[in-house]
Design a protein around this motif. Structure first.
Motif, PDB file in Angstrom:
ATOM      1  N   SER A 250       1.130  22.634   8.651  1.00  0.00           N
ATOM      2  CA  SER A 250       0.914  21.953   7.273  1.00  0.00           C
ATOM      3  C   SER A 250       2.113  21.532   6.538  1.00  0.00           C
ATOM      4  CB  SER A 250       0.193  23.046   6.452  1.00  0.00           C
ATOM      5  OG  SER A 250       0.891  24.133   6.114  1.00  0.00           O
TER       6      SER A 250
ATOM      7  N   LEU B 169      -0.700  28.913   3.095  1.00  0.00           N
ATOM      8  CA  LEU B 169      -1.753  29.208   2.254  1.00  0.00           C
ATOM      9  C   LEU B 169      -1.740  29.839   1.190  1.00  0.00           C
ATOM     10  CD1 LEU B 169      -4.638  28.463   5.155  1.00  0.00           C
ATOM     11  CD2 LEU B 169      -3.734  26.906   3.594  1.00  0.00           C
ATOM     12  N   TRP B 170      -1.349  31.145   1.462  1.00  0.00           N
ATOM     13  CA  TRP B 170      -1.244  32.344   0.450  1.00  0.00           C
ATOM     14  C   TRP B 170      -0.202  31.916  -0.724  1.00  0.00           C
ATOM     15  CZ3 TRP B 170       2.495  34.936  -1.736  1.00  0.00           C
ATOM     16  CH2 TRP B 170       2.306  36.084  -2.361  1.00  0.00           C
ATOM     17  N   TYR B 171       0.791  31.160  -0.028  1.00  0.00           N
ATOM     18  CA  TYR B 171       1.830  30.617  -1.081  1.00  0.00           C
ATOM     19  C   TYR B 171       1.136  29.373  -2.022  1.00  0.00           C
ATOM     20  CZ  TYR B 171       6.056  28.514  -2.989  1.00  0.00           C
ATOM     21  OH  TYR B 171       6.966  28.019  -3.801  1.00  0.00           O
ATOM     22  N   ARG B 172       0.578  28.445  -1.419  1.00  0.00           N
ATOM     23  CA  ARG B 172       0.021  27.440  -2.259  1.00  0.00           C
ATOM     24  C   ARG B 172      -1.072  27.754  -3.456  1.00  0.00           C
ATOM     25  NH1 ARG B 172      -2.703  23.006   1.263  1.00  0.00           N
ATOM     26  NH2 ARG B 172      -0.480  23.112   2.154  1.00  0.00           N
ATOM     27  N   PHE B 173      -1.833  28.957  -3.146  1.00  0.00           N
ATOM     28  CA  PHE B 173      -2.945  29.228  -4.146  1.00  0.00           C
ATOM     29  C   PHE B 173      -2.323  30.439  -4.989  1.00  0.00           C
ATOM     30  CE2 PHE B 173      -5.450  27.840  -0.644  1.00  0.00           C
ATOM     31  CZ  PHE B 173      -6.349  27.046  -1.391  1.00  0.00           C
ATOM     32  N   ARG B 174      -1.184  31.375  -4.467  1.00  0.00           N
ATOM     33  CA  ARG B 174      -0.681  32.253  -5.246  1.00  0.00           C
ATOM     34  C   ARG B 174       0.387  31.894  -6.183  1.00  0.00           C
ATOM     35  NH1 ARG B 174      -2.575  37.284  -4.098  1.00  0.00           N
ATOM     36  NH2 ARG B 174      -4.548  37.314  -3.101  1.00  0.00           N
ATOM     37  N   ARG B 175       0.974  30.628  -5.823  1.00  0.00           N
ATOM     38  CA  ARG B 175       2.168  30.583  -6.560  1.00  0.00           C
ATOM     39  C   ARG B 175       1.906  29.805  -7.877  1.00  0.00           C
ATOM     40  NH1 ARG B 175       6.130  25.290  -5.902  1.00  0.00           N
ATOM     41  NH2 ARG B 175       7.985  26.058  -7.284  1.00  0.00           N
ATOM     42  N   THR B 176       2.111  30.586  -9.153  1.00  0.00           N
ATOM     43  CA  THR B 176       2.041  29.952 -10.283  1.00  0.00           C
ATOM     44  C   THR B 176       3.086  29.868 -11.250  1.00  0.00           C
ATOM     45  OG1 THR B 176       1.095  32.034 -11.203  1.00  0.00           O
ATOM     46  CG2 THR B 176      -0.465  30.518 -10.190  1.00  0.00           C
TER      47      THR B 176
ATOM     48  N   HIS C 151       3.648  31.552   5.417  1.00  0.00           N
ATOM     49  CA  HIS C 151       2.014  31.944   4.801  1.00  0.00           C
ATOM     50  C   HIS C 151       1.870  30.783   3.731  1.00  0.00           C
ATOM     51  CE1 HIS C 151       2.435  36.034   6.340  1.00  0.00           C
ATOM     52  NE2 HIS C 151       3.342  36.080   6.176  1.00  0.00           N
TER      53      HIS C 151
END
Length: 296
Positions: A199, A130-137, A128
């Motif tokens: 990606s 895309l989900w990881y890129r935007f949710r990882r903070t 995942h």
């Protein structure tokens, strides 16, 4: 006959054995080897862990994204080694032994928790992205780390002191056994998602798979035997297996240091290049031998 005493850092239990002279000498030699191995692990693991933590911390100072779960894993390993140092000094006070034993158990449970976090993070990168890129903070990562540190502390301070040693072993075994199917799921899920993931660069894919395989191997070879022995200890006790199970757990901080090799892209790239070169040389040698045989 003099008693043989073995202090276990795992469950804070002291076990006494009465045997004939030959078995007594055998168990004494085994106990001596156990303490020698423990001290070797401390001497090797302590400086290497400190250097690895410093090297990863320097990534933060340089503005790079540091593997926060790896850093916390190394800190938990450092706590385990410190507990082993105290145990090797053979403290006489029972209170100190209990504190060190509970701290060591917390370190073991925490290290397993961060191994799960590392595998989960690698799985999300592939399965995942895309989900990881935007949710990882940073905030989420810090919150996860706090939870992983708190759960073993809560179990050790609120549950373990009020139950029997048998129940404590069961709780500890279940806690360490739960991650095993998760490690398998993350590895299998990552391998299935590799074909559809576009990606993530190929070098990064290889590095992620290597980390997942290494985590599963560390857990299977070093943690799983001890868990199985803890569960079956009440029905089948063997002194040799008891000592070996503890020794396997003590080796886990050294095994975790291998993750540092795979986290560093430069180091992993050099290692992968060396492996590929060796494989190419073997193939060339095989082909040459085949051609020579054909001309005979």
């Amino acid at each position: 006959m003099e008693n043989i005493t073995v202090n276990t850092t795992l469950l804070n239990e002291t076990i006494y054995f009465n045997h004939n002279a030959s078995l007594h000498e055998y168990y004494e030699n085994l106990g001596f080897i156990f303490h020698v191995v423990t001290r070797i692990i401390i001497c090797i693991g302590l400086p290497l862990l400190l250097m690895a933590i410093y090297a990863l911390y320097s990534l933060v100072k340089n503005g790079q994204v540091a593997p926060i779960y790896i850093i916390n894993l190394f800190i938990s390993d450092l706590i385990q080694l410190c507990c082993l140092i105290v145990w090797e000094s053979e403290p006489e006070e029972g209170t100190i032994k209990k504190i060190v034993s509970r701290t060591y158990r917390c370190g073991l449970m925490t290290s397993v928790g961060f191994m799960v976090c590392i595998s989960l993070e690698r799985y999300l990168v592939i399965a995942h992205p895309l989900w990881y890129r935007f949710r990882r903070t940073i905030r989420i990562s810090v919150a996860v780390c706090v939870v992983v540190w708190i759960i073993p502390l809560v179990l050790s301070l609120t549950v373990v002191p009020w139950v029997t040693a048998f129940v404590s072993r069961i709780i500890f075994s279940i806690f360490l056994l739960i991650p095993f199917p998760l490690f398998i799921f993350f590895l299998v899920g990552t391998l299935r998602a590799l074909s559809t993931s576009v990606s993530v660069p190929s070098d990064e894919k290889r590095r992620i798979v290597a980390i997942l395989v290494l985590v599963l191997l560390i857990y299977t070879l070093l943690f799983l035997p001890s868990i199985i022995y803890l569960i079956t200890e009440t029905y089948l006790y063997d002194f040799i297996l008891h000592v070996l199970s503890i020794m396997f757990l003590e080796l886990s901080p050294l095994a975790d240091l291998l993750l540092y090799v795979f986290i560093k892209k430069e180091t992993f790239g050099k290692l992968w290049t060396s492996v590929c070169c060796c494989r190419k040389e073997n193939n060339d040698t095989t082909n040459t031998n085949t051609i020579s045989l054909d001309h005979m």
